[in-house]
Scaffold this motif. Structure first.
Motif, PDB file in Angstrom:
ATOM      1  N   VAL A  55      22.761 -49.665  28.087  1.00 47.64           N
ATOM      2  CA  VAL A  55      22.030 -50.128  26.867  1.00 47.64           C
ATOM      3  C   VAL A  55      20.846 -49.647  26.950  1.00 47.64           C
ATOM      4  O   VAL A  55      20.109 -49.892  27.645  1.00 47.64           O
ATOM      5  N   GLN A  56      20.361 -48.892  25.908  1.00 55.41           N
ATOM      6  CA  GLN A  56      18.938 -48.116  25.586  1.00 55.41           C
ATOM      7  C   GLN A  56      18.503 -48.444  24.340  1.00 55.41           C
ATOM      8  O   GLN A  56      19.300 -47.977  23.186  1.00 55.41           O
ATOM      9  N   LEU A  57      17.495 -48.934  24.124  1.00 51.98           N
ATOM     10  CA  LEU A  57      16.766 -49.502  22.706  1.00 51.98           C
ATOM     11  C   LEU A  57      15.357 -48.895  22.632  1.00 51.98           C
ATOM     12  O   LEU A  57      14.600 -49.189  23.582  1.00 51.98           O
ATOM     13  N   THR A  58      15.079 -48.423  21.423  1.00 54.98           N
ATOM     14  CA  THR A  58      13.593 -48.552  21.182  1.00 54.98           C
ATOM     15  C   THR A  58      13.189 -49.804  20.168  1.00 54.98           C
ATOM     16  O   THR A  58      14.100 -50.360  19.777  1.00 54.98           O
ATOM     17  N   PRO A  59      12.038 -49.929  20.015  1.00 53.75           N
ATOM     18  CA  PRO A  59      11.666 -50.985  19.292  1.00 53.75           C
ATOM     19  C   PRO A  59      12.233 -50.910  17.761  1.00 53.75           C
ATOM     20  O   PRO A  59      12.453 -52.153  17.194  1.00 53.75           O
ATOM     21  N   ARG A  60      12.562 -49.766  17.367  1.00 46.91           N
ATOM     22  CA  ARG A  60      12.930 -49.666  15.851  1.00 46.91           C
ATOM     23  C   ARG A  60      14.512 -50.114  15.790  1.00 46.91           C
ATOM     24  O   ARG A  60      14.777 -50.349  14.792  1.00 46.91           O
ATOM     25  N   ALA A  61      15.114 -50.196  17.039  1.00 45.62           N
ATOM     26  CA  ALA A  61      16.538 -50.541  17.097  1.00 45.62           C
ATOM     27  C   ALA A  61      16.717 -52.198  16.687  1.00 45.62           C
ATOM     28  O   ALA A  61      17.802 -52.650  16.536  1.00 45.62           O
ATOM     29  N   GLU A  62      15.576 -52.898  17.052  1.00 49.63           N
ATOM     30  CA  GLU A  62      16.019 -54.337  16.957  1.00 49.63           C
ATOM     31  C   GLU A  62      16.430 -54.860  15.674  1.00 49.63           C
ATOM     32  O   GLU A  62      17.602 -55.503  15.678  1.00 49.63           O
ATOM     33  N   ALA A  63      15.918 -54.669  14.603  1.00 52.34           N
ATOM     34  CA  ALA A  63      16.247 -55.085  13.312  1.00 52.34           C
ATOM     35  C   ALA A  63      17.551 -54.472  12.879  1.00 52.34           C
ATOM     36  O   ALA A  63      18.580 -55.365  12.375  1.00 52.34           O
ATOM     37  N   ALA A  64      17.876 -53.295  13.078  1.00 50.38           N
ATOM     38  CA  ALA A  64      19.228 -52.652  12.905  1.00 50.38           C
ATOM     39  C   ALA A  64      20.139 -53.284  13.844  1.00 50.38           C
ATOM     40  O   ALA A  64      21.169 -53.391  13.211  1.00 50.38           O
ATOM     41  N   GLY A  65      20.034 -53.420  14.924  1.00 46.29           N
ATOM     42  CA  GLY A  65      20.885 -54.121  15.690  1.00 46.29           C
ATOM     43  C   GLY A  65      21.371 -55.545  15.401  1.00 46.29           C
ATOM     44  O   GLY A  65      22.382 -56.018  15.456  1.00 46.29           O
ATOM     45  N   ASP A  66      20.459 -56.115  15.078  1.00 42.47           N
ATOM     46  CA  ASP A  66      20.589 -57.506  14.522  1.00 42.47           C
ATOM     47  C   ASP A  66      21.398 -57.610  13.090  1.00 42.47           C
ATOM     48  O   ASP A  66      22.325 -58.230  13.025  1.00 42.47           O
ATOM     49  N   GLU A  67      21.091 -56.505  12.436  1.00 41.15           N
ATOM     50  CA  GLU A  67      21.826 -56.403  10.965  1.00 41.15           C
ATOM     51  C   GLU A  67      23.252 -56.142  11.562  1.00 41.15           C
ATOM     52  O   GLU A  67      24.526 -56.821  10.807  1.00 41.15           O
ATOM     53  N   LEU A  68      23.512 -55.120  12.371  1.00 42.11           N
ATOM     54  CA  LEU A  68      24.907 -54.819  12.842  1.00 42.11           C
ATOM     55  C   LEU A  68      25.579 -55.827  13.222  1.00 42.11           C
ATOM     56  O   LEU A  68      26.602 -56.153  12.963  1.00 42.11           O
ATOM     57  N   ALA A  69      25.037 -56.625  14.217  1.00 42.62           N
ATOM     58  CA  ALA A  69      25.763 -57.776  14.900  1.00 42.62           C
ATOM     59  C   ALA A  69      26.176 -59.007  13.899  1.00 42.62           C
ATOM     60  O   ALA A  69      27.349 -59.516  14.059  1.00 42.62           O
ATOM     61  N   ALA A  70      25.343 -59.154  13.028  1.00 41.64           N
ATOM     62  CA  ALA A  70      25.525 -59.927  11.932  1.00 41.64           C
ATOM     63  C   ALA A  70      26.802 -59.524  11.012  1.00 41.64           C
ATOM     64  O   ALA A  70      27.641 -60.413  10.773  1.00 41.64           O
ATOM     65  N   MET A  71      26.700 -58.321  10.724  1.00 39.21           N
ATOM     66  CA  MET A  71      27.877 -57.680   9.896  1.00 39.21           C
ATOM     67  C   MET A  71      29.220 -57.964  10.823  1.00 39.21           C
ATOM     68  O   MET A  71      30.161 -58.191  10.190  1.00 39.21           O
ATOM     69  N   LEU A  72      29.340 -57.902  11.940  1.00 44.09           N
ATOM     70  CA  LEU A  72      30.349 -58.078  13.013  1.00 44.09           C
ATOM     71  C   LEU A  72      30.350 -59.529  13.137  1.00 44.09           C
ATOM     72  O   LEU A  72      31.616 -59.925  14.024  1.00 44.09           O
ATOM     73  N   GLY A  73      29.931 -60.360  12.831  1.00 43.27           N
ATOM     74  CA  GLY A  73      30.077 -61.833  13.182  1.00 43.27           C
ATOM     75  C   GLY A  73      29.582 -62.330  14.187  1.00 43.27           C
ATOM     76  O   GLY A  73      30.346 -63.522  14.946  1.00 43.27           O
ATOM     77  N   THR A  74      28.825 -61.785  15.112  1.00 41.10           N
ATOM     78  CA  THR A  74      28.343 -61.997  16.327  1.00 41.10           C
ATOM     79  C   THR A  74      26.943 -62.006  16.523  1.00 41.10           C
ATOM     80  O   THR A  74      26.181 -61.783  15.545  1.00 41.10           O
ATOM     81  N   THR A  75      26.325 -62.100  17.768  1.00 40.79           N
ATOM     82  CA  THR A  75      24.847 -62.149  18.020  1.00 40.79           C
ATOM     83  C   THR A  75      24.731 -61.112  19.038  1.00 40.79           C
ATOM     84  O   THR A  75      25.447 -60.548  19.728  1.00 40.79           O
ATOM     85  N   GLY A  76      23.207 -61.106  19.185  1.00 44.36           N
ATOM     86  CA  GLY A  76      22.946 -60.392  20.714  1.00 44.36           C
ATOM     87  C   GLY A  76      22.515 -58.727  20.233  1.00 44.36           C
ATOM     88  O   GLY A  76      22.341 -57.959  21.092  1.00 44.36           O
TER      89      GLY A  76
END
Length: 262
Positions: A55-76
């Motif tokens: 797992v490798q993330l830039t700061p810009r990935a945080e909001a997009a990652g949260d949106e993706l997780a929510a779309m899949l019904g999960t967190t993290g």
């Protein structure tokens, strides 16, 4: 099973590029064709736990990652999303005012011979640098497609590799002369494996980031249908020499062709 793309090596191979010039080869998918319907979540957990560098993330990935997780019904965030599915997941985004998409986040438990840390922040051309012909044949078309991709649309494609291992995680640390040294025409059916990546692209509604998923499927050569075995053998004869070299084909293609003929 998806009639358009499928979720196995046997189903994916007829849809993959056989040889010749590079092409995107995208097909439009419905929502229920996006991700594998029955992921092995225990295997995903084991892989991510064993390889935290996946797992490798830039700061810009945080909001997009949260949106993706929510779309899949999960967190993290992005990691939670990738742990909840069969597919590895990457996030791509362009800076304001430019059309160059860069890798801003990756959660890749089952890589095909790459390290996410080496690619983070790179534009698409640099991400695909090892692939001969990408910049000349595909880069402009891919950039245009990414810029025009609308939320709600899903597109997929697939590829194939010949691997020396059935492992879903494949990072080769030896030259192909050593990796495939054990392969003979007699044992190729059991010692060579076809690895296919089922890749999809879709844009997130809120953040505008593009999600690139990679579903990995592996099958021993001996399990393929006669048509798919012939397809692989023919493809190895027709891919450009530079790509054949990148794949180490000289060290396994003769054995595979002899096995296919036999």
């Amino acid at each position: 099973m998806s009639a358009k793309l499928g979720f196995s090596v046997e189903d994916l191979l007829p849809k993959a590029r056989g040889g010749g010039a590079l092409k995107m080869g995208l097909v439009s998918l419905e929502e229920d064709e996006w991700l594998h319907p029955t992921p092995d979540l225990a295997a995903r957990t084991e892989a991510f736990d064993a390889h935290p560098e996946s797992v490798q993330l830039t700061p810009r990935a945080e909001a997009a990652g949260d949106e993706l997780a929510a779309m899949l019904g999960t967190t993290g965030g992005l990691e939670g999303a990738a742990r909840s599915a069969h597919e590895d997941m990457c996030l791509l985004a362009a800076e304001t005012g430019e059309e160059v998409y860069r890798l801003i986040g990756a959660a890749v438990a089952w890589p095909t011979d790459w390290h996410p840390a080496d690619k983070l922040g790179l534009p698409l051309v640099a991400l695909h640098a090892p692939i001969h012909g990408y910049e000349d044949q595909l880069a402009t078309g891919v950039d245009h497609f990414m810029a025009k991709l609308k939320p709600g649309r899903i597109f997929g494609r697939c590829n194939w590799f010949v691997a020396p291992t059935p492992s879903l995680r494949w990072i080769d640390t030896s030259p192909p002369s050593e990796t495939f040294a054990h392969v003979t025409p007699e044992n190729a059916g059991e010692t060579l494996f076809v690895r296919s990546e089922r890749q999809t692209l879709r844009r997130l509604h809120e953040t505008g980031a593009i999600v690139f998923t990679i579903g990995v499927y592996v099958a021993p050569l001996c399990s393929l249908s006669g048509a798919n075995l012939a397809r692989i053998a023919h493809s190895l004869d027709t891919i450009p020499p530079e790509e054949a070299d990148r794949r180490g084909a000289r060290w396994f293609a003769p054995q595979l062709a002899a096995y296919a003929r036999g």
